[in-house]
Design a protein around this motif. Structure first.
Motif, PDB file in Angstrom:
ATOM      1  N   THR A   1      -0.463  10.240  -4.103  1.00  0.00           N
ATOM      2  CA  THR A   1      -0.493  11.475  -3.317  1.00  0.00           C
ATOM      3  C   THR A   1       0.648  12.415  -3.650  1.00  0.00           C
ATOM      4  O   THR A   1       0.849  13.415  -2.951  1.00  0.00           O
ATOM      5  CB  THR A   1      -0.467  11.158  -1.808  1.00  0.00           C
ATOM      6  N   THR A   2       1.409  12.125  -4.700  1.00  0.00           N
ATOM      7  CA  THR A   2       2.471  13.023  -5.149  1.00  0.00           C
ATOM      8  C   THR A   2       2.127  13.540  -6.540  1.00  0.00           C
ATOM      9  O   THR A   2       1.109  13.173  -7.119  1.00  0.00           O
ATOM     10  CB  THR A   2       3.829  12.300  -5.158  1.00  0.00           C
TER      11      THR A   2
ATOM     12  N   PRO B   1       0.816  -1.226   0.000  1.00  0.00           N
ATOM     13  CA  PRO B   1       0.000   0.000   0.000  1.00  0.00           C
ATOM     14  C   PRO B   1       0.841   1.263   0.000  1.00  0.00           C
ATOM     15  O   PRO B   1       0.402   2.306  -0.492  1.00  0.00           O
ATOM     16  CB  PRO B   1      -0.830  -0.132   1.281  1.00  0.00           C
ATOM     17  N   TRP B   2       2.067   1.204   0.575  1.00  0.00           N
ATOM     18  CA  TRP B   2       2.908   2.392   0.642  1.00  0.00           C
ATOM     19  C   TRP B   2       3.282   2.882  -0.760  1.00  0.00           C
ATOM     20  O   TRP B   2       3.397   4.081  -0.981  1.00  0.00           O
ATOM     21  CB  TRP B   2       4.168   2.084   1.454  1.00  0.00           C
ATOM     22  N   TRP B   3       3.480   1.939  -1.710  1.00  0.00           N
ATOM     23  CA  TRP B   3       3.831   2.356  -3.064  1.00  0.00           C
ATOM     24  C   TRP B   3       2.669   3.122  -3.685  1.00  0.00           C
ATOM     25  O   TRP B   3       2.854   4.190  -4.261  1.00  0.00           O
ATOM     26  CB  TRP B   3       4.185   1.136  -3.923  1.00  0.00           C
ATOM     27  N   TRP B   4       1.452   2.596  -3.554  1.00  0.00           N
ATOM     28  CA  TRP B   4       0.285   3.260  -4.134  1.00  0.00           C
ATOM     29  C   TRP B   4      -0.005   4.568  -3.421  1.00  0.00           C
ATOM     30  O   TRP B   4      -0.397   5.552  -4.058  1.00  0.00           O
ATOM     31  CB  TRP B   4      -0.923   2.329  -4.078  1.00  0.00           C
ATOM     32  N   TYR B   5       0.210   4.607  -2.127  1.00  0.00           N
ATOM     33  CA  TYR B   5       0.008   5.862  -1.379  1.00  0.00           C
ATOM     34  C   TYR B   5       0.948   6.938  -1.919  1.00  0.00           C
ATOM     35  O   TYR B   5       0.527   8.068  -2.201  1.00  0.00           O
ATOM     36  CB  TYR B   5       0.252   5.633   0.111  1.00  0.00           C
ATOM     37  N   ASP B   6       2.230   6.599  -2.081  1.00  0.00           N
ATOM     38  CA  ASP B   6       3.187   7.563  -2.639  1.00  0.00           C
ATOM     39  C   ASP B   6       2.802   7.968  -4.050  1.00  0.00           C
ATOM     40  O   ASP B   6       2.850   9.151  -4.415  1.00  0.00           O
ATOM     41  CB  ASP B   6       4.601   6.962  -2.650  1.00  0.00           C
TER      42      ASP B   6
END
Length: 418
Positions: A229-230, A221-226
């Motif tokens: 949201t950038t 999920p951290w990859w998709w969050y980054d």
């Protein structure tokens, strides 16, 4: 028999020094990485399959890449002993200016797709370690933004000649005005190679969401969050694209580029010009006649023609034949500082790291790239010490033996009749 006794507290205390716990999870995982392959394992865990495979993959059966890496494993180092190696120097001049280490960051495309910090992370890390950073035509950060991230360091711009020549040269003009000191002209891309992993993964810009990609993203999920949201993905060289990577490359690469075009480009650029993608002695000699400053022996990381020549195998002969006319650099297959030392010993002036850089980026952004440079730099210095040399200038062919695994077969039907 030894006499037994209960251990005393003051005896145990020196043996039980517990490491202070840290909640900086990124620093913890990067600190555990001791090789580029360790960073690769971290990167694979943290990156969706399509993006990781774009970095990891090569053309067709990926034979070229495997052979290039095998070539570095198939060497024997020949050390000298009883040398004072308390101090070693890992830097020298490359293309007329100093570098702190004999390697730089190679140009890579779609970099922010791998990790959102992208080229800015690479440029910052390169500046911190005193090595060049190369921006690809297919990079995902603007030319001026890379210069701002590395204002006092060495920035190189890699050019693909497009079918639209005016658009190509507009990029060259922007890079020159931004203060990039070297132009890397890539010449092994008349068409895009058949990168089958990307086709199987449906790798496109922007990413295509399928049930498979969603399922693969769940544990990351951290990859998709980054990513979500950038800033939206953009390119150094074009505003937007909707389609597969291969379709994009085929619209850009120009199969008509020839030596006259190379001469024309040479005349347009005010700084150093290096030709990337040389794969034969004959072409190395022809490029020398154009009057460039250097060449990069490269088969594009195995991503263009599968079963292409192995750059590391070409190195000694090409250095011997044309090394006095320009600098010879090397890429493809390099995964350690020992690989780099071997290349320098056989005559390379410099090397470029592409996948190793992206593994570090995917493992931890800018911190991961810094960790990659630290690992490889330490390996360079340690290998030099173990060989008994204090400076890169002392390395020579006597330090490396290339062991034979693949050799051309001589067909008896082609032998001259006695």
């Amino acid at each position: 028999m030894p006499q037994r006794r209960l251990p005393k507290v003051h005896d145990l205390a020196p043996l039980m020094q517990f490491k202070k716990p840290s909640l900086d999870f990124k620093a913890n995982r990067l600190a555990k990485a001791q090789t580029v392959y360790d960073l690769r394992r971290i990167a694979r865990r943290r990156t969706p399959k399509a993006a990781f495979d774009y970095t990891e993959g090569a053309a067709e059966a990926e034979i070229s890449l495997g052979r290039a890496r095998q070539a570095f494993e198939d060497i024997q180092f020949n050390p000298s002993i009883l040398r004072n190696v308390a101090e070693v120097s890992t830097g020298w001049d490359v293309l007329g200016a100093p570098v702190a280490l004999p390697f730089g960051i190679a140009p890579t495309g779609f970099t922010r797709m791998m990790q959102t910090e992208g080229e800015i992370a690479g440029a910052h890390a390169a500046a911190a370690h005193g090595i060049p950073f190369s921006l690809s035509t297919m990079g995902t950060t603007g030319i001026e933004d890379v210069k701002a991230a590395n204002p006092d360091g060495r920035n190189w711009f890699q050019l693909y000649m497009w079918k639209d020549r005016d658009r190509s040269m507009a990029l060259v003009d922007r890079a020159a005005k931004a203060g990039f000191d070297t132009l890397l002209v890539t010449v092994d891309v008349p068409v895009a190679g058949a990168r089958l992993r990307d086709k199987r993964n449906g790798f496109s810009i922007p990413p295509q969401l399928t049930l498979a990609t969603v399922a693969n993203a769940i544990p990351r999920p951290w990859w998709w969050y980054d990513f979500l949201t950038t800033e939206p993905l953009s390119f150094a060289s074009l505003d937007r694209w909707s389609g597969t990577v291969g379709e994009l490359l085929d619209t850009m690469f120009d199969p008509t580029v020839d030596f006259d075009d190379l001469r024309w480009i040479r005349d347009q650029w005010p700084g150093k010009v290096v030709v990337k993608g040389i794969q034969s002695l004959d072409d190395a000699k022809k490029v020398a006649e154009v009057g460039v400053d250097g060449i990069i022996l490269s088969n594009h990381g195995g991503r263009q023609l599968d079963r292409a020549p192995i750059p590391f195998h070409l190195l000694p002969e090409i250095v011997r034949e044309v090394g006095s006319e320009y600098e010879v650099h090397l890429d493809t297959g390099i995964m350690s500082g020992a690989d780099i030392v071997a290349a320098i010993a056989l005559g390379a002036r410099f090397t470029l790291l592409g996948r190793a850089y992206l593994y570090g980026l995917m493992a931890g952004g800018e911190d991961g790239v810094n960790r990659m440079i630290e690992i490889v730099g330490e390996q360079v210095a340690r290998t030099m010490r173990l060989l008994g040399v204090n400076a890169l200038e002392e390395l020579g062919p006597q330090h490396v033996t290339q062991l034979v695994r693949l050799a051309p077969r001589i067909h008896t039907s082609l032998s001259p009749t006695p």
